[in-house]
Motif scaffolding. Structure first.
Motif, mmCIF file in Angstrom:
data_model
loop_
_atom_site.group_PDB
_atom_site.id
_atom_site.type_symbol
_atom_site.label_atom_id
_atom_site.label_comp_id
_atom_site.label_asym_id
_atom_site.label_seq_id
_atom_site.Cartn_x
_atom_site.Cartn_y
_atom_site.Cartn_z
ATOM 1 N N TYR A 33 0.685 -1.610 -0.034
ATOM 2 C CA TYR A 33 0.265 0.167 0.071
ATOM 3 C C TYR A 33 0.943 1.425 0.055
ATOM 4 O O TYR A 33 2.170 1.422 0.858
ATOM 5 C CB TYR A 33 -0.604 -0.097 1.440
ATOM 6 N N ASP A 91 0.159 11.939 -5.269
ATOM 7 C CA ASP A 91 -0.840 12.512 -4.372
ATOM 8 C C ASP A 91 -1.859 11.454 -4.533
ATOM 9 O O ASP A 91 -2.790 11.273 -4.406
ATOM 10 C CB ASP A 91 -1.668 13.754 -4.504
ATOM 11 N N LYS A 92 -1.740 9.791 -4.984
ATOM 12 C CA LYS A 92 -2.136 8.666 -6.483
ATOM 13 C C LYS A 92 -1.872 7.657 -4.887
ATOM 14 O O LYS A 92 0.001 7.237 -4.662
ATOM 15 C CB LYS A 92 -1.913 8.547 -7.322
ATOM 16 N N TYR A 100 -2.234 3.320 -4.181
ATOM 17 C CA TYR A 100 -1.931 2.120 -5.423
ATOM 18 C C TYR A 100 -1.944 1.184 -3.911
ATOM 19 O O TYR A 100 -1.617 1.003 -3.296
ATOM 20 C CB TYR A 100 -1.010 1.691 -5.305
ATOM 21 N N PRO A 105 -4.659 1.564 -9.121
ATOM 22 C CA PRO A 105 -5.407 2.479 -7.979
ATOM 23 C C PRO A 105 -5.865 1.774 -6.400
ATOM 24 O O PRO A 105 -7.148 1.671 -6.831
ATOM 25 C CB PRO A 105 -5.700 3.679 -8.791
ATOM 26 N N ILE A 106 -6.120 3.245 -5.612
ATOM 27 C CA ILE A 106 -7.260 2.838 -5.075
ATOM 28 C C ILE A 106 -7.990 4.858 -5.064
ATOM 29 O O ILE A 106 -7.400 5.337 -4.554
ATOM 30 C CB ILE A 106 -6.961 3.156 -2.960
ATOM 31 N N GLU A 107 -9.043 3.820 -5.532
ATOM 32 C CA GLU A 107 -10.476 4.885 -5.769
ATOM 33 C C GLU A 107 -10.913 5.214 -4.160
ATOM 34 O O GLU A 107 -11.241 4.505 -3.405
ATOM 35 C CB GLU A 107 -10.893 4.984 -6.928
ATOM 36 N N GLY A 108 -11.863 6.711 -4.404
ATOM 37 C CA GLY A 108 -12.521 7.280 -3.424
ATOM 38 C C GLY A 108 -12.334 7.279 -1.868
ATOM 39 O O GLY A 108 -13.264 8.361 -1.141
ATOM 40 N N GLY A 109 -11.043 7.365 -1.780
ATOM 41 C CA GLY A 109 -10.430 8.452 -0.352
ATOM 42 C C GLY A 109 -11.039 7.398 0.624
ATOM 43 O O GLY A 109 -11.056 5.868 0.566
ATOM 44 N N MET A 121 -4.556 9.807 0.682
ATOM 45 C CA MET A 121 -6.311 9.221 0.406
ATOM 46 C C MET A 121 -6.848 10.230 1.115
ATOM 47 O O MET A 121 -8.567 9.828 1.863
ATOM 48 C CB MET A 121 -5.936 8.470 1.833
#
Length: 308
Positions: free
Chosen positions: A144, A149-150, A152, A165-169, A261
């Motif tokens: 992780y 600022d992205k 993953y 990518p981990i989306e949604g915050g 996040m």
């Protein structure tokens, strides 16, 4: 090491490749049970080592030496700045986080941070970090991390990495990860705040759920997946006066991931990413999590007496 991931900064690709490759080597050793016994040595902070601490440290160093973009490597297991090239980036490591927990089967891992233009101790701060994250050595080998600022997640299937990518915050949950055994020696303001999080108000309010693995990587994996608050405060115990976690290679990279996040961090008074670094192995109180929960921690600290 094969992966589908490419950094937004191409010069970091080789560093990621080295880090991922070393994690594979360490995970393989861990699955064999290799090194799961105490060594006769201690690290730079005076903590007893298990043999896998040393194995992990060597694996990361040897892998990073193959990339010409890494100037210095900082490790929990070694003193000072260790120069390996004239590259523009430096890497700070906790090569085996949660090693004592690994002895009883709780997932351990490794934490890393990549800094730009770091020449002296003070440069290894939150303003110079460009990537940070952690590996988890559990049922699977996972990563992780935040690249800029992205954020993953990586999963290793035994042959190659798949990075998505981990989306949604950052999710939201009333979950608190803290070592409650020390509550009587925490600062009084934190004792009061802790009690407020567990107060059911006569059975009318659900208290925060408690989670504590004593393995930062496991606690932070849960944070990424569920949200909440992670806390490792100072305490009136020898060795814990400034907290137990190290600023450069534990607190800063974890704070970097959670901020990317949409979360936040604090030492009780300011963001961990704004803290000045005085020495490489410096300790700090750590609170990381949802912005509202971090704001509540800082408000509780501010409300406490000056000598609290």
């Amino acid at each position: 090491m094969t992966t589908n991931f490419n950094s937004s900064t191409p010069a970091l690709d080789g560093i990621y490749a080295a880090l991922f490759s070393a994690s594979e080597e360490i995970y393989a050793e861990l699955k064999k049970g290799a090194g799961l016994k105490f060594a006769t040595s201690s690290n730079e902070s005076g903590d007893d080592q298990i043999e896998l601490d040393v194995i992990a440290d060597e694996a990361f160093f040897n892998a990073l030496k193959t990339d010409g973009n890494v100037r210095y490597v900082v490790s929990e297991e070694r003193p000072g700045l260790n120069k390996i090239s004239d590259g523009p980036y430096s890497v700070a490591l906790d090569p085996l986080d949660g090693s004592k927990s690994a002895l009883v089967g709780i997932p351990s891992g490794a934490i890393f941070a990549i800094f730009k233009n770091a020449e002296i101790d003070a440069d290894f701060n939150g303003k110079n970090i460009v990537s940070g994250g952690f590996f988890v050595f559990g049922m699977n080998l996972e990563a992780y991390f935040a690249d800029g600022d992205k954020v993953y997640k990586g999963m290793f299937d035994g042959a190659e990495w798949t990075v998505m990518p981990i989306e949604g915050g950052l999710p939201s949950a009333d979950v608190l990860a803290i070592n409650g055994q020390n509550q009587t020696v925490w600062p009084k303001w934190l004792q009061r705040h802790y009690a407020s999080l567990l107060d059911t108000k006569g059975g009318t309010v659900k208290p925060h759920n408690m989670r504590w693995y004593a393995s930062m990587v496991s606690d932070m994996k849960r944070m990424v997946l569920q949200g909440g608050l992670f806390a490792y405060p100072s305490a009136n115990i020898k060795g814990y006066e400034e907290g137990k976690l190290r600023l450069v290679y534990e607190a800063i990279p974890m704070a970097f991931v959670i901020q990317a996040m949409g979360g936040a961090s604090t030492n009780g008074e300011q963001s961990i990413l704004d803290m000045p670094v005085e020495k490489l192995h410096q300790k700090t109180p750590v609170f990381i999590g949802e912005k509202s929960k971090i704001a509540a921690v800082e408000a509780a600290r501010k409300a406490g007496p000056a000598d609290d």
